[in-house]
Design an enzyme around this catalytic site. Structure first.
Site, short mmCIF file in Angstrom:
data_model
loop_
_atom_site.label_atom_id
_atom_site.label_comp_id
_atom_site.label_asym_id
_atom_site.label_seq_id
_atom_site.Cartn_x
_atom_site.Cartn_y
_atom_site.Cartn_z
N ASP A 111 -52.00 16.77 74.50
CA ASP A 111 -52.16 17.65 73.36
C ASP A 111 -52.80 18.95 73.87
O ASP A 111 -53.29 19.01 75.00
CB ASP A 111 -53.03 16.98 72.26
C1 BGC Z 1 -51.90 19.39 67.59
C2 BGC Z 1 -50.54 18.86 68.01
C3 BGC Z 1 -49.59 20.00 68.20
C4 BGC Z 1 -50.15 20.97 69.20
C5 BGC Z 1 -49.25 22.15 69.48
C6 BGC Z 1 -52.38 20.52 68.46
O1 BGC Z 1 -53.45 21.18 67.84
O2 BGC Z 1 -52.83 18.34 67.59
O3 BGC Z 1 -50.07 17.97 67.05
O4 BGC Z 1 -48.34 19.52 68.62
O5 BGC Z 1 -51.38 21.46 68.70
O6 BGC Z 1 -49.23 23.04 68.44
#
Ligand code: BGC
Length: 721
Positions: free
Chosen positions: A249
Site C-alpha cells: 500500500d
Molecule cells: C489506500 C489504497 C489505495 C492507495 C493508492 C492508499 O491510501 O489504502 O487502497 O489503493 O492509497 O491510492
C-alpha cells in the site's frame, strides 16, 4: 529481426510462466529493479508518461513491456477525478445482492473503463472483513462473512481481469479499522485469522486469481503486513500457492531486506509515501552484501511479469477508447437495485403508488446520491452533483453522483412532489403533514483514513426524521450510509430502505425500488447492532470524538485486540454472546413472501448438501436468498454460512433447490499441527431467511479428517442447483 525472434515471450501460445521466464532471462539487473517499484502517478509535477492516477512505472521499450498505469479502486476508476467514470454502488451493496455473477459484471464494467482509459492495473478487490460498523472503509468491502466476501470479491476481480487489467486484492490483511492504520497492531490468534479475514482472501484469490495482492498499512501481531513473513511468505505464497506479486500500500513499506525476504515484491510510490525508496538503493545494497539473494530479486521480477502476461496486459495493451457510459450506468443500476436492503415495511407502506403526493426531504435528494470518500471515490463524467460539499480536501472531496432521487420520484408520481432540504426541520415536518407520504433521505459520509466516531447519524438528522415521522407516520427513510447506523426513530417510521452509497444510477434505482418496479432483494452482509455496546469493541481503540468525524483527536491505541471475537466475526459474535441484533446478517424484506418446506440434509460422495423447496406465497414476483448455515459438533460452536441460493420466483411458484456446504466451512485451523481439521460428529444444518431465522434443519454425521495447511479442502465454492 522479426518481433517473435527479438521478443520470444510475445508468443501467446506459451504459458505465462514460460513467457515471464523468457523476459527475465533477457533482462539486465537495472531493468529488474525498474519493475520492483512504482511511482506516485498523481505527483506534482506528474512523472512523464503517467496518466495521473495512483501508480506509474515507465515502459521498458527494449523488451516490449508497456508502462504500468495503476488506478484505484473497487468501485470504479477513481482518478483522474475530473475525467470521471461510472461509480458502482458500495461494495456492501454488491455483497448484499449475494450474487457472484453480478459482482463479476460490476468488475467487468469498471475493468473495461479502466482499460479504455489506458490503465492496466486496478487497485480493487477490497476483502477486509467488516468487524466494526464504524470502520471508515466498510463501503469498499464485502461484509462480515468470509464465504460471502470471498465469493463476491473473487468474482469482481475475475470480472476486472476479464478486461485485460491486473486486479489487486487488498488490504492484506486485517486492515479492519482506519484509526491509526499506519501503526496499529492487529492482534489475533493465527488460527482465528485463517478462519476469518484470511479465509475471505483465500477464497477470493482462488476464484479471481488476482495478479497482485496489496499488503496493508497495519501491523499484525506486531509485524508490519508488508514485512510479515508469516503472512506473505508462509500463508499466501506457500500455503495458498499464490503465483502473483505482492505490492505495498502507499506508504506501507518500512524496510528493504526484511520486506523483500518476507515476500514483498513491489514497493508502491515509495518516493512520495515511504521514508525512502527501500526497493532502490537499500535493496541493491542488500543484494550486494548477500543479505538478499539474487534469486529473490529474480523471483520478484518473475512474479510481476507473470501477472502481466496472465491477465493479458501485454497481449491486449490498454489504450484510450470510447466508453459507453449509458451501458455502464445500467450495470451500476442493476447492482444498486439488487443490493438495496428493505429493513422495515410496516403495513406494506411500500411500494408507493403513483397517486400519492410525496414530500421528499433531505439528503441532497434534489441533486444526487452520496459517495464514500478517499482513494476509491469515483466522480461522474458529469461532475460532482454537490460541488464544494465539505470536506473538499483529503479524504474528500465529498462527492455526489448526479442521479437525483427527486427527479426519479417526480417521473413516477402523478400527484404533487415537493422537496425540502431538511435544514429547517419545522418546515420539513409541515410539508410532510400535508403530503400523503414523506420520503426522508439521510446520509452518513465515511471515508478512508478515519473511522466514524459513533453509530449516530450526523447533522441532527435524527431530529429531522423524528419530526417528520411525528407529522406523518407514513414516513419512509432511505439510508445512504457506510453501513449500520443508530435509528432511534425506527419504530416511529413506516419503512426503511438501506441504499448504501448507491452509485451512478442511485436516484433512479431508489425510485424504482420505492415504486415496486423492482422488488427489493438485498440481504444484509453485516449484522446491524442495537447499539455500540453489542460490538466486540464498544469504543474503537484510540478513536476520538471529532466534530464531523474527521481524523480523530487523541492518542491512537497501538494495539487492537481482535482476539475478543477472534474468528467469530459479526453474526457469530452475536450468537456467542447471546445478543439479539437490531437486524441480523442475511436479513432483508421483499414485497412478497417466501416459505421453505421439505428440508433434507444429505451426505453424498463426501459432500454435505441440503435440499428444500422454496415457494413464493405473495402476489409479486421476487427474488429470495435461502441461506444454509452449518454448526460443527461440540459445545460452544456457532453457526457459519456455508452456502446459499439466489432464486427468482413468480407468485405461487416453487423451486426445489440443493445447496452444497462449502468444505472450508466445516473445518478449523490447527496451528500446532499446521493443518485444517474436521471434527467427527453430527453437524447441524439450518436453512435460514437470515442468520437468526430458520425454517428447516437437519443433521449430518461426518468422520474426522484433516488436510495439511498447504492443501486446504477445496472443491465447492458456493453451489446451488
Ligand atoms: C489506500 C489504497 C489505495 C492507495 C493508492 C492508499 O491510501 O489504502 O487502497 O489503493 O492509497 O491510492
Amino acid at each position: 529481426m522479426r518481433e517473435a525472434d527479438a521478443h520470444p515471450w510475445m508468443n501467446p501460445d506459451l504459458s505465462p510462466d514460460q513467457r515471464a521466464e523468457l523476459v527475465l532471462q533477457a533482462m539486465t539487473q537495472e531493468e529488474k529493479f525498474r519493475l520492483l517499484r512504482t511511482e506516485y502517478g498523481d505527483r506534482h509535477p506528474r512523472p512523464a508518461g503517467a496518466l495521473g492516477s495512483a501508480g506509474y512505472q515507465p515502459a521498458i521499450t527494449r523488451l516490449g513491456l508497456p508502462a504500468i498505469q495503476e488506478s484505484d479502486a473497487g468501485l470504479g476508476v477513481a482518478k483522474p477525478l475530473d475525467v470521471g467514470a461510472t461509480a458502482l454502488p458500495s461494495g456492501l451493496a454488491t455483497a448484499a445482492s449475494f450474487d457472484p455473477a453480478l459482482a463479476y459484471e460490476g468488475g467487468a464494467m469498471i475493468g473495461g473503463e479502466a482499460h479504455r482509459r489506458g490503465f492496466n492495473v486496478m487497485l480493487a478487490g477490497g476483502a477486509d472483513l467488516v468487524r466494526d460498523p464504524r470502520n471508515g472503509r466498510n463501503f469498499e468491502y464485502a461484509g462480515e462473512d468470509p464465504l460471502l466476501a470471498g465469493m463476491i470479491v473473487g468474482n469482481a476481480i475475475a470480472g476486472i481481469q476479464s478486461q485485460h487489467v491486473v486486479s489487486t486484492i487488498k488490504h492484506f490483511a486485517l486492515n479492519d479499522l482506519e484509526t491509526a492504520r499506519n501503526t496499529l497492531s492487529a492482534n489475533i490468534d493465527r488460527a482465528a485469522a485463517r478462519e476469518s479475514d484470511l479465509l475471505a482472501f483465500e477464497i477470493a484469490i482462488e476464484i479471481g486469481h488476482p495478479g497482485s495482492v496489496m499488503c496493508s498499512y497495519n501491523r499484525i501481531n506486531s509485524v508490519y503486513a508488508c514485512e510479515n513473513e508469516w503472512l506473505l511468505d508462509q500463508v499466501l505464497k506457500h500455503d495458498w500457492h499464490y503465483k502473483g506479486f505482492v505490492m505495498s500500500d502507499w506508504g506501507a513499506v518500512h524496510s528493504a531486506a526484511k520486506s523483500a525476504l518476507a515476500g514483498l515484491d513491489q514497493e508502491s510510490a515509495g518516493e512520495t509515501f515511504d521514508k525512502e525508496v527501500y526497493f532502490d538503493k537499500p535493496l541493491r545494497a542488500a543484494v550486494a552484501s548477500g543479505e538478499v539473494p539474487q534469486s529473490r530479486i529474480d523471483d520478484m521480477a518473475r512474479r510481476i511479469l507473470r501477472s502481466l502476461f496472465a491477465a493479458g496486459v501485454i497481449d491486449h495493451p490498454a489504450k484510450p477508447a470510447p466508453i459507453d457510459f449509458d451501458a455502464d450506468r445500467k450495470v451500476a443500476q442493476r447492482v444498486a437495485e439488487a443490493g438495496a436492503v428493505l429493513l422495515r415495511n410496516r403495513d406494506s407502506l411500500l411500494p408507493l403508488s403513483a397517486a400519492q403526493s410525496v414530500a421528499v426531504i433531505g439528503g441532497h435528494a434534489d441533486r444526487g446520491v452520496l459517495t464514500g470518500g478517499g482513494s476509491s471515490a469515483v466522480q461522474s463524467p458529469q461532475g460532482n452533483a454537490v460541488p464544494g460539499a465539505e470536506p473538499v480536501d483529503w479524504p474528500g472531496p465529498r462527492i455526489y453522483q448526479p442521479s437525483a432521487p427527486l427527479a426519479a420520484i417526480e417521473k413516477r408520481a402523478h400527484s404533487k412532489v415537493i422537496f425540502a432540504d431538511g435544514k429547517d426541520i419545522a418546515a420539513a415536518a409541515q410539508l410532510a403533514a400535508r403530503s400523503d407520504v414523506a420520503v426522508v433521505f439521510v446520509e452518513q459520509w465515511a471515508a478512508e483514513s478515519f473511522d466514524l466516531p459513533t453509530l449516530a447519524l450526523p447533522d441532527n438528522q435524527d431530529a429531522l426524521v423524528e419530526a417528520v415521522a411525528k407529522a406523518n407516520p407514513r414516513t419512509i427513510v432511505v439510508l445512504e450510509t457506510n453501513g449500520p447506523v443508530a435509528m432511534p426513530w425506527l419504530t416511529q417510521v413506516g419503512a426503511v430502505l438501506e441504499a448504501w452509497y448507491p452509485g451512478a444510477a442511485g436516484g433512479e434505482s431508489i425510485a424504482r425500488l420505492l415504486y415496486g418496479e423492482v422488488n427489493p432483494s438485498g440481504r444484509l452482509p453485516v449484522s446491524w447492532p442495537r447499539d455500540a455496546s453489542q460490538l466486540p469493541r464498544p469504543q474503537i481503540p484510540g478513536a476520538g470524538l471529532a466534530a464531523i468525524g474527521l481524523p480523530p483527536r487523541g492518542k491512537p491505541a497501538q494495539d487492537v485486540d481482535y482476539n475478543i471475537e477472534g474468528a467469530d466475526v459479526g453474526y457469530r459474535w452475536y450468537q456467542r454472546k447471546h445478543f439479539e441484533p437490531l437486524f441480523p446478517f442475511g436479513y432483508g424484506l421483499t414485497y412478497t413472501q417466501f416459505e421453505y418446506s421439505g428440508f433434507e440434509a444429505h451426505l453424498k460422495g463426501g459432500q454435505v448438501t441440503a435440499s428444500f423447496t422454496v415457494t413464493n406465497h405473495g402476489s409479486r414476483e421476487g427474488i429470495d436468498v435461502p441461506q444454509l448455515y452449518v454448526t460443527q459438533p461440540g459445545a460452544g460452536r456457532v453457526r457459519r454460512l456455508a452456502g446459499w441460493c439466489r432464486v427468482a420466483l413468480k407468485p405461487g411458484q416453487s423451486a426445489h433447490l440443493t445447496v452444497t456446504a462449502d468444505p472450508r466451512l466445516l473445518v478449523d485451523f490447527d496451528s500446532r499441527g499446521q493443518r485444517w481439521q474436521r471434527p467427527a460428529g453430527a453437524f447441524l444444518l439450518q436453512l435460514g431467511h437470515s442468520a437468526t431465522s430458520f425454517q428447516g434443519q437437519g443433521k449430518v454425521t461426518l468422520t474426522a479428517a484433516n488436510w495439511p495447511a498447504d492443501a486446504a479442502p477445496t472443491g465447492v465454492l458456493q453451489a446451488c442447483d
